[in-house]
Design an enzyme around this catalytic site. Structure first.
Site, PDB file in Angstrom:
ATOM      1  N   PRO A   1       0.789  -1.226   0.000  1.00 47.58           N
ATOM      2  CA  PRO A   1       0.000   0.000   0.000  1.00 47.58           C
ATOM      3  C   PRO A   1       0.820   1.276   0.000  1.00 47.58           C
ATOM      4  CG  PRO A   1      -0.344  -1.265   2.024  1.00 47.58           C
ATOM      5  CD  PRO A   1       0.441  -2.124   1.100  1.00 47.58           C
ATOM      6  N   ASN A   2       0.343   2.222  -0.778  1.00 51.62           N
ATOM      7  CA  ASN A   2       0.869   3.594  -0.886  1.00 51.62           C
ATOM      8  C   ASN A   2       2.165   3.708  -1.676  1.00 51.62           C
ATOM      9  OD1 ASN A   2      -1.221   4.942   0.610  1.00 51.62           O
ATOM     10  ND2 ASN A   2      -0.396   3.946   2.442  1.00 51.62           N
TER      11      ASN A   2
ATOM     12  N   ARG B   1       5.531  12.172  -3.107  1.00 47.81           N
ATOM     13  CA  ARG B   1       5.289  12.692  -1.758  1.00 47.81           C
ATOM     14  C   ARG B   1       6.451  12.272  -0.866  1.00 47.81           C
ATOM     15  NH1 ARG B   1       0.953  13.307  -4.108  1.00 47.81           N
ATOM     16  NH2 ARG B   1      -1.193  13.259  -3.339  1.00 47.81           N
TER      17      ARG B   1
ATOM     18  N   TYR C   1      11.585   9.032   1.110  1.00 50.82           N
ATOM     19  CA  TYR C   1      11.549   7.974   0.097  1.00 50.82           C
ATOM     20  C   TYR C   1      12.265   8.338  -1.206  1.00 50.82           C
ATOM     21  CZ  TYR C   1       8.106   6.030   3.311  1.00 50.82           C
ATOM     22  OH  TYR C   1       7.489   5.522   4.423  1.00 50.82           O
TER      23      TYR C   1
ATOM     24  N   ASN D   1       8.284  -5.381  -1.022  1.00 55.04           N
ATOM     25  CA  ASN D   1       8.164  -4.269  -0.074  1.00 55.04           C
ATOM     26  C   ASN D   1       6.700  -4.219   0.357  1.00 55.04           C
ATOM     27  OD1 ASN D   1       7.985  -1.935   1.382  1.00 55.04           O
ATOM     28  ND2 ASN D   1       9.127  -0.670  -0.068  1.00 55.04           N
TER      29      ASN D   1
ATOM     30  N   ALA E   1       3.270  -0.654   4.883  1.00 53.94           N
ATOM     31  CA  ALA E   1       2.851  -0.729   6.293  1.00 53.94           C
ATOM     32  C   ALA E   1       2.291  -2.104   6.662  1.00 53.94           C
ATOM     33  CB  ALA E   1       1.840   0.371   6.599  1.00 53.94           C
TER      34      ALA E   1
ATOM     35  N   HIS F   1       4.124  -4.392   9.265  1.00 50.20           N
ATOM     36  CA  HIS F   1       4.110  -4.264  10.714  1.00 50.20           C
ATOM     37  C   HIS F   1       2.924  -4.961  11.396  1.00 50.20           C
ATOM     38  CE1 HIS F   1       7.232  -1.539   9.558  1.00 50.20           C
ATOM     39  NE2 HIS F   1       6.381  -0.725   8.959  1.00 50.20           N
TER      40      HIS F   1
ATOM     41  N   ASP G   1       1.238 -15.382   6.650  1.00 50.99           N
ATOM     42  CA  ASP G   1       0.713 -16.748   6.499  1.00 50.99           C
ATOM     43  C   ASP G   1       0.760 -17.190   5.042  1.00 50.99           C
ATOM     44  OD1 ASP G   1       0.241 -17.072   9.175  1.00 50.99           O
ATOM     45  OD2 ASP G   1      -1.936 -16.856   9.058  1.00 50.99           O
TER      46      ASP G   1
ATOM     47  N   GLU H   1      12.426  -9.476   1.826  1.00 53.20           N
ATOM     48  CA  GLU H   1      11.677  -8.313   2.315  1.00 53.20           C
ATOM     49  C   GLU H   1      12.557  -7.072   2.126  1.00 53.20           C
ATOM     50  OE1 GLU H   1      10.631  -8.696   6.442  1.00 53.20           O
ATOM     51  OE2 GLU H   1      10.259  -6.537   6.632  1.00 53.20           O
TER      52      GLU H   1
ATOM     53  N   HIS I   1      12.865  -2.725   2.243  1.00 59.65           N
ATOM     54  CA  HIS I   1      12.347  -1.414   2.639  1.00 59.65           C
ATOM     55  C   HIS I   1      13.279  -0.329   2.138  1.00 59.65           C
ATOM     56  CE1 HIS I   1       9.340  -3.297   5.066  1.00 59.65           C
ATOM     57  NE2 HIS I   1      10.270  -4.103   5.528  1.00 59.65           N
ATOM     58  N   ILE I   2      12.672   0.703   1.587  1.00 56.87           N
ATOM     59  CA  ILE I   2      13.442   1.828   1.048  1.00 56.87           C
ATOM     60  C   ILE I   2      14.137   2.577   2.177  1.00 56.87           C
ATOM     61  CG2 ILE I   2      13.218   4.042  -0.169  1.00 56.87           C
ATOM     62  CD1 ILE I   2      10.669   2.712  -1.532  1.00 56.87           C
ATOM     63  N   SER I   3      13.367   2.904   3.218  1.00 55.23           N
ATOM     64  CA  SER I   3      13.906   3.664   4.346  1.00 55.23           C
ATOM     65  C   SER I   3      14.507   2.710   5.384  1.00 55.23           C
ATOM     66  CB  SER I   3      12.789   4.492   4.995  1.00 55.23           C
ATOM     67  OG  SER I   3      11.785   3.646   5.521  1.00 55.23           O
TER      68      SER I   3
ATOM     69  N   ARG J   1      13.324   4.922  12.455  1.00 54.22           N
ATOM     70  CA  ARG J   1      12.057   5.668  12.394  1.00 54.22           C
ATOM     71  C   ARG J   1      11.175   5.338  13.607  1.00 54.22           C
ATOM     72  NH1 ARG J   1       9.526   5.176   6.626  1.00 54.22           N
ATOM     73  NH2 ARG J   1       8.349   6.944   7.452  1.00 54.22           N
TER      74      ARG J   1
ATOM     75  N   ARG K   1       7.504   0.882  13.400  1.00 52.94           N
ATOM     76  CA  ARG K   1       8.136   0.359  12.182  1.00 52.94           C
ATOM     77  C   ARG K   1       9.298  -0.594  12.493  1.00 52.94           C
ATOM     78  NH1 ARG K   1       5.781   3.704   8.238  1.00 52.94           N
ATOM     79  NH2 ARG K   1       5.429   5.809   9.018  1.00 52.94           N
TER      80      ARG K   1
HETATM   81  O1  CA2 Z   1      10.679   2.085   3.816  1.00 56.83           O
HETATM   82  C1  CA2 Z   1       9.845   1.393   3.220  1.00 56.83           C
HETATM   83  O2  CA2 Z   1      10.015   0.939   2.097  1.00 56.83           O
HETATM   84  C2  CA2 Z   1       8.485   1.126   3.876  1.00 56.83           C
HETATM   85  O3  CA2 Z   1       8.108  -0.196   3.581  1.00 56.83           O
HETATM   86  C3  CA2 Z   1       7.525   2.115   3.258  1.00 56.83           C
HETATM   87  C4  CA2 Z   1       6.126   2.057   3.879  1.00 56.83           C
HETATM   88  C5  CA2 Z   1       6.208   2.161   5.409  1.00 56.83           C
HETATM   89  O4  CA2 Z   1       4.910   1.992   5.962  1.00 56.83           O
HETATM   90  C6  CA2 Z   1       7.147   1.131   5.991  1.00 56.83           C
HETATM   91  O5  CA2 Z   1       7.222   1.316   7.388  1.00 56.83           O
HETATM   92  C7  CA2 Z   1       8.535   1.278   5.396  1.00 56.83           C
HETATM   93  C8  CA2 Z   1       5.286   3.221   3.376  1.00 56.83           C
HETATM   94  C9  CA2 Z   1       5.041   3.181   1.918  1.00 56.83           C
HETATM   95  C10 CA2 Z   1       4.375   4.452   1.570  1.00 56.83           C
HETATM   96  O6  CA2 Z   1       5.135   5.058   0.572  1.00 56.83           O
HETATM   97  C11 CA2 Z   1       4.984   6.396   0.387  1.00 56.83           C
HETATM   98  C12 CA2 Z   1       5.678   6.898  -0.673  1.00 56.83           C
HETATM   99  C13 CA2 Z   1       5.621   8.239  -0.915  1.00 56.83           C
HETATM  100  C14 CA2 Z   1       4.852   9.064  -0.108  1.00 56.83           C
HETATM  101  C15 CA2 Z   1       4.142   8.556   0.951  1.00 56.83           C
HETATM  102  C16 CA2 Z   1       4.212   7.194   1.194  1.00 56.83           C
END
Ligand code: CA2
Length: 150
Positions: free
Chosen positions: A9-10, A17, A22, A78, A81, A84, A91, A102, A104-106, A111, A115
């Protein structure tokens, strides 16, 4: 032989954004980089994103079946959210024995507290965290080397 890259998601918002967290690269750019990288390893790329947990679960099942048929090496994932809290995702990976890196970008550990925990990591073959979008291609290489070694 293929490799699948799944995004939760997202992640469709990537590059549009919160660039301070990111970066500026869009998900379409990530797909291009992954396709080129997979090609260098002799792999076809399947690249997907959804904001819906059930859809992601269907793709996990699909990729697991492709691995069983010898057509895929597994998935770079990836989960956003979902990482978490989404036990159904965990499963699904476990049920179909999908090899998953798995990603993650960040750096999730630098954080917010929520997370720091992943429900996916215990069923992942490896985890890549905090390399920005470079993490996707690192993870493809990691999955390729892990599965080649087996
Ligand atoms: O760091 C990552 O890749 C995350 O998986 C990104 C998720 C976050 O919930 C994880 O804790 C870490 C969020 C993805 C949302 O991506 C956005 C991208 C641009 C602007 C807002 C959200």
């Amino acid at each position: 032989m293929s490799v699948t890259v799944l995004n939760g998601p997202n992640l469709n918002l990537l590059g549009t954004r919160r660039p301070e967290v990111y970066g500026h690269t869009t998900l379409a750019d990530v797909a291009d980089r992954c396709r080129e990288h997979a090609g260098r390893l002799g792999l076809e790329l399947v690249f997907r994103q959804s904001n819906h947990e059930g859809r992601l679960i269907d793709w996990i099942h699909e990729t697991g079946a492709a691995v069983q048929r010898g057509e895929s090496i597994g998935a770079v994932y990836n989960p956003g959210a979902h990482t978490h809290y989404a036990y159904a995702i965990r499963d699904a990976i476990e049920a179909v024995q999908l090899p998953v890196i798995e990603t993650h970008i960040s750096n999730v550990h630098a954080r917010e507290e929520f997370r720091h925990h992943s429900v996916v990591s215990p069923v992942a073959a490896g985890v890549v965290v905090g390399f920005g979008v470079l993490g996707y291609t690192l993870a493809i290489t990691g999955l390729y080397e892990l599965t080649r070694a087996q």
